[in-house]
Design a protein around this motif. Structure first.
Motif, PDB file in Angstrom:
ATOM      1  N   GLY A  98     -25.431 -27.244 -49.242  1.00 35.79           N
ATOM      2  CA  GLY A  98     -24.795 -28.319 -49.996  1.00 35.79           C
ATOM      3  C   GLY A  98     -24.255 -27.837 -51.327  1.00 35.79           C
ATOM      4  O   GLY A  98     -23.155 -28.209 -51.747  1.00 35.79           O
ATOM      5  N   SER A  99     -25.024 -26.958 -52.020  1.00 39.06           N
ATOM      6  CA  SER A  99     -24.559 -26.410 -53.294  1.00 39.06           C
ATOM      7  C   SER A  99     -23.336 -25.528 -53.103  1.00 39.06           C
ATOM      8  O   SER A  99     -22.483 -25.420 -53.998  1.00 39.06           O
ATOM      9  CB  SER A  99     -25.683 -25.586 -53.950  1.00 39.06           C
ATOM     10  OG  SER A  99     -26.788 -26.399 -54.261  1.00 39.06           O
ATOM     11  N   ALA A 100     -23.226 -24.894 -51.916  1.00 38.42           N
ATOM     12  CA  ALA A 100     -22.069 -24.044 -51.623  1.00 38.42           C
ATOM     13  C   ALA A 100     -20.882 -24.854 -51.114  1.00 38.42           C
ATOM     14  O   ALA A 100     -19.814 -24.277 -50.856  1.00 38.42           O
ATOM     15  CB  ALA A 100     -22.450 -22.982 -50.601  1.00 38.42           C
ATOM     16  N   GLY A 101     -21.062 -26.153 -50.907  1.00 33.97           N
ATOM     17  CA  GLY A 101     -19.947 -27.014 -50.554  1.00 33.97           C
ATOM     18  C   GLY A 101     -19.736 -27.252 -49.071  1.00 33.97           C
ATOM     19  O   GLY A 101     -18.644 -27.661 -48.674  1.00 33.97           O
ATOM     20  N   PHE A 102     -20.749 -27.034 -48.237  1.00 32.27           N
ATOM     21  CA  PHE A 102     -20.566 -27.316 -46.810  1.00 32.27           C
ATOM     22  C   PHE A 102     -21.891 -27.737 -46.189  1.00 32.27           C
ATOM     23  O   PHE A 102     -22.968 -27.589 -46.773  1.00 32.27           O
ATOM     24  CB  PHE A 102     -20.004 -26.089 -46.085  1.00 32.27           C
ATOM     25  CG  PHE A 102     -20.985 -24.963 -45.900  1.00 32.27           C
ATOM     26  CD1 PHE A 102     -21.705 -24.819 -44.717  1.00 32.27           C
ATOM     27  CD2 PHE A 102     -21.191 -24.024 -46.911  1.00 32.27           C
ATOM     28  CE1 PHE A 102     -22.604 -23.779 -44.555  1.00 32.27           C
ATOM     29  CE2 PHE A 102     -22.088 -22.977 -46.749  1.00 32.27           C
ATOM     30  CZ  PHE A 102     -22.802 -22.850 -45.570  1.00 32.27           C
ATOM     31  N   SER A 103     -21.782 -28.273 -44.997  1.00 32.36           N
ATOM     32  CA  SER A 103     -22.953 -28.642 -44.205  1.00 32.36           C
ATOM     33  C   SER A 103     -22.933 -27.804 -42.938  1.00 32.36           C
ATOM     34  O   SER A 103     -21.915 -27.752 -42.237  1.00 32.36           O
ATOM     35  CB  SER A 103     -22.923 -30.132 -43.860  1.00 32.36           C
ATOM     36  OG  SER A 103     -24.035 -30.490 -43.070  1.00 32.36           O
ATOM     37  N   PRO A 104     -24.033 -27.095 -42.611  1.00 41.15           N
ATOM     38  CA  PRO A 104     -24.005 -26.207 -41.443  1.00 41.15           C
ATOM     39  C   PRO A 104     -23.833 -26.981 -40.137  1.00 41.15           C
ATOM     40  O   PRO A 104     -24.338 -28.095 -39.985  1.00 41.15           O
ATOM     41  CB  PRO A 104     -25.365 -25.505 -41.505  1.00 41.15           C
ATOM     42  CG  PRO A 104     -26.232 -26.390 -42.334  1.00 41.15           C
ATOM     43  CD  PRO A 104     -25.324 -27.060 -43.312  1.00 41.15           C
ATOM     44  N   ASP A 105     -23.099 -26.376 -39.207  1.00 47.24           N
ATOM     45  CA  ASP A 105     -22.845 -26.962 -37.888  1.00 47.24           C
ATOM     46  C   ASP A 105     -23.864 -26.400 -36.900  1.00 47.24           C
ATOM     47  O   ASP A 105     -23.675 -25.321 -36.344  1.00 47.24           O
ATOM     48  CB  ASP A 105     -21.413 -26.629 -37.440  1.00 47.24           C
ATOM     49  CG  ASP A 105     -21.119 -27.153 -36.041  1.00 47.24           C
ATOM     50  OD1 ASP A 105     -21.811 -28.087 -35.592  1.00 47.24           O
ATOM     51  OD2 ASP A 105     -20.195 -26.616 -35.400  1.00 47.24           O
ATOM     52  N   PHE A 106     -24.951 -27.121 -36.711  1.00 52.12           N
ATOM     53  CA  PHE A 106     -26.003 -26.658 -35.804  1.00 52.12           C
ATOM     54  C   PHE A 106     -25.610 -26.951 -34.362  1.00 52.12           C
ATOM     55  O   PHE A 106     -25.452 -28.108 -33.966  1.00 52.12           O
ATOM     56  CB  PHE A 106     -27.337 -27.340 -36.131  1.00 52.12           C
ATOM     57  CG  PHE A 106     -27.946 -26.906 -37.438  1.00 52.12           C
ATOM     58  CD1 PHE A 106     -28.525 -25.649 -37.563  1.00 52.12           C
ATOM     59  CD2 PHE A 106     -27.930 -27.752 -38.541  1.00 52.12           C
ATOM     60  CE1 PHE A 106     -29.090 -25.241 -38.771  1.00 52.12           C
ATOM     61  CE2 PHE A 106     -28.493 -27.357 -39.744  1.00 52.12           C
ATOM     62  CZ  PHE A 106     -29.069 -26.094 -39.871  1.00 52.12           C
ATOM     63  N   VAL A 107     -25.445 -25.881 -33.584  1.00 55.57           N
ATOM     64  CA  VAL A 107     -25.105 -26.045 -32.172  1.00 55.57           C
ATOM     65  C   VAL A 107     -26.310 -25.864 -31.267  1.00 55.57           C
ATOM     66  O   VAL A 107     -26.291 -26.234 -30.097  1.00 55.57           O
ATOM     67  CB  VAL A 107     -23.990 -25.052 -31.765  1.00 55.57           C
ATOM     68  CG1 VAL A 107     -22.711 -25.343 -32.539  1.00 55.57           C
ATOM     69  CG2 VAL A 107     -24.433 -23.599 -31.983  1.00 55.57           C
ATOM     70  N   VAL A 108     -27.366 -25.255 -31.820  1.00 54.26           N
ATOM     71  CA  VAL A 108     -28.610 -25.039 -31.076  1.00 54.26           C
ATOM     72  C   VAL A 108     -29.777 -25.330 -32.003  1.00 54.26           C
ATOM     73  O   VAL A 108     -29.759 -24.933 -33.173  1.00 54.26           O
ATOM     74  CB  VAL A 108     -28.732 -23.582 -30.548  1.00 54.26           C
ATOM     75  CG1 VAL A 108     -30.053 -23.396 -29.795  1.00 54.26           C
ATOM     76  CG2 VAL A 108     -27.558 -23.218 -29.673  1.00 54.26           C
ATOM     77  N   GLU A 109     -30.777 -26.031 -31.490  1.00 54.74           N
ATOM     78  CA  GLU A 109     -32.029 -26.240 -32.221  1.00 54.74           C
ATOM     79  C   GLU A 109     -33.124 -25.475 -31.483  1.00 54.74           C
ATOM     80  O   GLU A 109     -33.449 -25.793 -30.344  1.00 54.74           O
ATOM     81  CB  GLU A 109     -32.378 -27.737 -32.286  1.00 54.74           C
ATOM     82  CG  GLU A 109     -31.371 -28.587 -33.043  1.00 54.74           C
ATOM     83  CD  GLU A 109     -31.407 -28.331 -34.537  1.00 54.74           C
ATOM     84  OE1 GLU A 109     -32.376 -27.695 -35.007  1.00 54.74           O
ATOM     85  OE2 GLU A 109     -30.469 -28.759 -35.234  1.00 54.74           O
TER      86      GLU A 109
END
Length: 301
Positions: free
Chosen positions: A213-224
């Motif tokens: 969030g501090s870097a300006g994005f939200s990770p796209d989790f494709v696998v948990e």
């Protein structure tokens, strides 16, 4: 009820063979010793001493009480020795709750070091979820629990948090990934990548989400994946990249590469939760010192 101090005086009389010798040994006057014996005979309801020449000898009852006094004296000495060992932290029992990744890297070497130094201290270990162990400490079912929490986390009634280590997250990439040639990555380098999740929502995932969030994005989790070994397997298969704490990379998959992350660097803070207020526990303090020492050792990759 029999007075234990008078029983010890009786033992001195029986051992020395006379009231006068017992008084000299105890630092009393002979009349004071005689008075103590008279009171003890009244408490016992039976004669304890009989005169023989210039001295005295015990009756059967006197011999019984003298032997009992000797046993009590020995047990008291043993108790005093045991308490001294406990106060010095050379004995005692410490019940520990820990989470998986802290086990091999912190708990195992700390317990091994403590056992070498103080083999009389007994450590009871049990694996637990880092979010579920605080009630055990609060309810006195555990003496210490290793937990992950933010440095500015809210206070918890009855619990004191002792900082042990900061465990940084590292980027895990498939071998041959386009970013593998870089020795260190900016977190934004991973912004457009598919991600393999290695943690369930909670204190171990929060530092990753906060950093992204501090870097300006939200990770796209494709696998948990739910654990670090499985996450590495998915990364090795080319399904995505992952951020895994350094303590979780003890067993490296041969088909991944690990790189440092910066701007910002996600870090999870590991604490020991202990009861507050709590009595002085030298054995517990020794264990906390051993945990800090183990956490300070350089990680092997």
């Amino acid at each position: 009820m029999l007075d234990m101090r008078r029983m010890q005086v009786l033992r001195a009389v029986v051992t020395s063979g006379s009231v006068t010798a017992a008084a000299r040994h105890l630092g009393y006057t002979p009349s004071a010793v005689s008075q103590q014996m008279a009171v003890l005979e009244k408490e016992a309801g039976i004669g304890l001493l009989e005169r023989t020449g210039r001295g005295v000898r015990p009756t059967e009852a006197g011999r019984l009480l003298s032997e009992c006094a000797a046993v009590v004296s020995r047990h008291v000495a043993e108790a005093e020795t045991a308490l001294a060992e406990l106060r010095a932290g050379r004995t005692g029992r410490v019940v520990v709750r820990y989470f998986a990744t802290a086990g091999a890297t912190m708990v195992a070497p700390a317990v091994a070091a403590l056992r070498r130094e103080e083999p009389g201290v007994r450590i009871e270990l049990r694996l637990s979820d880092p979010e579920d162990s605080l009630p055990e400490v609060r309810e006195r079912r555990a003496d210490v629990a290793l937990v992950v929490r933010p440095p500015d986390g809210a206070a918890v009634d009855g619990i004191r948090f002792v900082h042990l280590a900061d465990d940084r997250y590292l980027a895990v990439l498939p071998r041959g990934h386009r970013l593998a040639a870089k020795q260190a990555l900016d977190l934004t380098d991973l912004a457009d990548e598919p991600w393999v999740g290695s943690d369930q929502p909670g204190p171990c995932l929060d530092p990753v989400l906060d950093a992204c969030g501090s870097a300006g994005f939200s990770p796209d989790f494709v696998v948990e994946s739910g654990d670090y070994a499985t996450a590495q397997g998915f990364v090795a298969a080319g399904l995505g990249v992952s951020l895994i704490p350094e303590m979780g990379l003890g067993n490296r998959h041969p088909d991944v590469v690990v790189r440092e992350v910066r701007n910002p660097e996600p870090v999870r803070a590991i604490y020991a939760a202990v009861r507050e207020p709590s009595p002085v526990r030298p054995a517990l303090h020794r264990l906390l010192d051993a945990l800090r020492s183990a956490a300070a050792r350089p990680a092997e990759h």
